[in-house]
Scaffold this active site. Sequence first.
Site, PDB file in Angstrom:
ATOM      1  CE  LYS A   3     -12.568  -3.802   1.695  1.00  0.00           C
ATOM      2  NZ  LYS A   3     -13.392  -4.116   2.843  1.00  0.00           N
ATOM      3  CE  LYS A  54      -4.171  -1.861   2.133  1.00  0.00           C
ATOM      4  NZ  LYS A  54      -5.058  -1.860   3.283  1.00  0.00           N
ATOM      5  CE  LYS A  80      -6.186  -8.423  -1.550  1.00  0.00           C
ATOM      6  NZ  LYS A  80      -5.965  -7.991  -0.159  1.00  0.00           N
TER       7      LYS A  80
HETATM    8  P1  TYM Z   1     -10.517  -6.337   4.770  1.00  0.00           P
HETATM    9  O1  TYM Z   1     -11.598  -5.399   5.160  1.00  0.00           O
HETATM   10  O2  TYM Z   1      -9.551  -5.921   3.722  1.00  0.00           O
HETATM   11  O3  TYM Z   1     -11.135  -7.710   4.294  1.00  0.00           O
HETATM   12  C1  TYM Z   1     -12.075  -8.407   5.074  1.00  0.00           C
HETATM   13  C2  TYM Z   1     -11.843  -9.896   4.963  1.00  0.00           C
HETATM   14  O4  TYM Z   1     -11.959 -10.334   3.595  1.00  0.00           O
HETATM   15  C3  TYM Z   1     -10.833 -11.124   3.254  1.00  0.00           C
HETATM   16  N1  TYM Z   1     -10.553 -10.915   1.814  1.00  0.00           N
HETATM   17  C4  TYM Z   1     -10.451 -11.906   0.906  1.00  0.00           C
HETATM   18  N2  TYM Z   1     -10.537 -13.239   1.016  1.00  0.00           N
HETATM   19  C5  TYM Z   1     -10.395 -13.974  -0.108  1.00  0.00           C
HETATM   20  N3  TYM Z   1     -10.163 -13.425  -1.346  1.00  0.00           N
HETATM   21  C6  TYM Z   1     -10.058 -12.080  -1.485  1.00  0.00           C
HETATM   22  N4  TYM Z   1      -9.838 -11.548  -2.691  1.00  0.00           N
HETATM   23  C7  TYM Z   1     -10.195 -11.252  -0.332  1.00  0.00           C
HETATM   24  N5  TYM Z   1     -10.141  -9.915  -0.134  1.00  0.00           N
HETATM   25  C8  TYM Z   1     -10.368  -9.722   1.194  1.00  0.00           C
HETATM   26  C9  TYM Z   1      -9.702 -10.593   4.128  1.00  0.00           C
HETATM   27  O5  TYM Z   1      -8.691 -11.557   4.272  1.00  0.00           O
HETATM   28  C10 TYM Z   1     -10.428 -10.312   5.423  1.00  0.00           C
HETATM   29  O6  TYM Z   1     -10.535 -11.474   6.211  1.00  0.00           O
HETATM   30  N6  TYM Z   1      -7.037  -6.207   8.240  1.00  0.00           N
HETATM   31  C11 TYM Z   1      -8.357  -6.724   7.991  1.00  0.00           C
HETATM   32  C12 TYM Z   1      -9.439  -6.170   8.904  1.00  0.00           C
HETATM   33  C13 TYM Z   1      -9.238  -6.408  10.360  1.00  0.00           C
HETATM   34  C14 TYM Z   1      -9.265  -7.654  11.036  1.00  0.00           C
HETATM   35  C15 TYM Z   1      -9.093  -7.336  12.423  1.00  0.00           C
HETATM   36  C16 TYM Z   1      -9.421  -8.962  10.622  1.00  0.00           C
HETATM   37  C17 TYM Z   1      -9.036  -5.452  11.300  1.00  0.00           C
HETATM   38  N7  TYM Z   1      -8.945  -6.001  12.548  1.00  0.00           N
HETATM   39  C18 TYM Z   1      -9.063  -8.338  13.373  1.00  0.00           C
HETATM   40  C19 TYM Z   1      -9.393  -9.965  11.590  1.00  0.00           C
HETATM   41  C20 TYM Z   1      -9.213  -9.644  12.948  1.00  0.00           C
HETATM   42  C21 TYM Z   1      -8.690  -6.337   6.583  1.00  0.00           C
HETATM   43  O7  TYM Z   1      -8.058  -5.557   5.981  1.00  0.00           O
HETATM   44  O8  TYM Z   1      -9.783  -6.853   6.093  1.00  0.00           O
END
Ligand code: TYM
Length: 355
Positions: A220, A127, A217
């Site tokens: 968003k 990022k 991947k």
């Molecule tokens: P975020 O908001 O980017 O994504 C949410 C969840 O979706 C999964 N994900 C995917 N899985 C499979 N294929 C994809 N293309 C794909 N894109 C996204 C992510 O792995 C995630 O599980 N850092 C985290 C948010 C977070 C979090 C936490 C997660 C903050 N605190 C505590 C677990 C525990 C994140 O960026 O998710």
Amino acid sequence: MPEASSQPASGTTAAEPRVLSGIQPTADSFHLGNYLGALRQWVAMQDTHEAFYCVVDLHAITIEHDPALLRRRTKVAAAQLFAMGLDPDRAHVFVQSHVPEHAELAWILGCLTGFGEAGRMTQFKDKSSKQGTSGTSVGLFTYPILQAADILLYTPDPASGRPLRVPVGEDQRQHLELTRTLAGRFNHRFGETFTLPDAHIPEGAAKITDLQEPGAKMSKSASSPQGIIDVLEEPGPMRKKIMRAVTDTGSEVVYDEEKKAGVTNLLRIFSALEGTSVPDLEARYQGSGYGQFKKDLAQVVLDTFTPIRERTLKLLDDEEHLDRLLAQGAERASEVAVRTMETVRERVGFVVRGR
Ligand code: TYM
């Protein structure tokens, strides 16, 4: 440490494992990758775990944001979670900033994190390289430490042996490793306080890729509108995107990650949504070409997301009700978070505030 969960959620018992996960409200809709990589597991795990799920608005401001949009997206995110099947009587769904202990624990864990250690996080490197040094905030750098705090606040008492599980997609594996490292380091310095969390990463659907760039991947922030399937998307455009998904030369529907990344991604999606194995799908579409395969896949995606979209819109029609559900979730989350922080402050050596 006092057991942080004196009152398990209705329908759960004190011995039940805990689950905690989070998702960012950084788009107008969740996407297919979020759903298959994480959210579907959130729903399933509420039946067997004491469940805490948060919309991580503090994480969402690590990149430049619009306040009105953030407020709206936080509500839309919460509505989608309930619409997907999270039951407020079984799962504690809340907004991260409603529980200020997240930021407090993040500070303490940040003081245990090496600068180089944080700098090795690949998501940060990706990022920040896109945004350049001047566009990269310190918050983006410390993002994984806040994530560690999100998880560890909901630690069961390590003496209880209750596991702490974190359902996420493959891209979060390194952040989970850091969380385990920080929990272990804290325990080593200050006494057993945290249960080390286990990542719960689904096989097959852990990395759903972009429909137009099957090597990348689905994301968003990085995918083009044609490459991403939004949960809240209208049926017409959703169908079109699947029909136009990049497939590969040839016409055989076969799983081959190297030579047929596009078809392989679609097979994974189909298999995960319909619950049919990849070999069974290959057999079903043998000799029928890509057209019929994509048409059927589009129908499976629509059948999954149309009811979710409809329920989301209904939930958003009554924002007061939605706010009450989130307040209820934050209340239970706070009970646990406050107790964990009492222990953490005491272990770290902070003086208790007198009355
Ligand atoms: P975020 O908001 O980017 O994504 C949410 C969840 O979706 C999964 N994900 C995917 N899985 C499979 N294929 C994809 N293309 C794909 N894109 C996204 C992510 O792995 C995630 O599980 N850092 C985290 C948010 C977070 C979090 C936490 C997660 C903050 N605190 C505590 C677990 C525990 C994140 O960026 O998710």
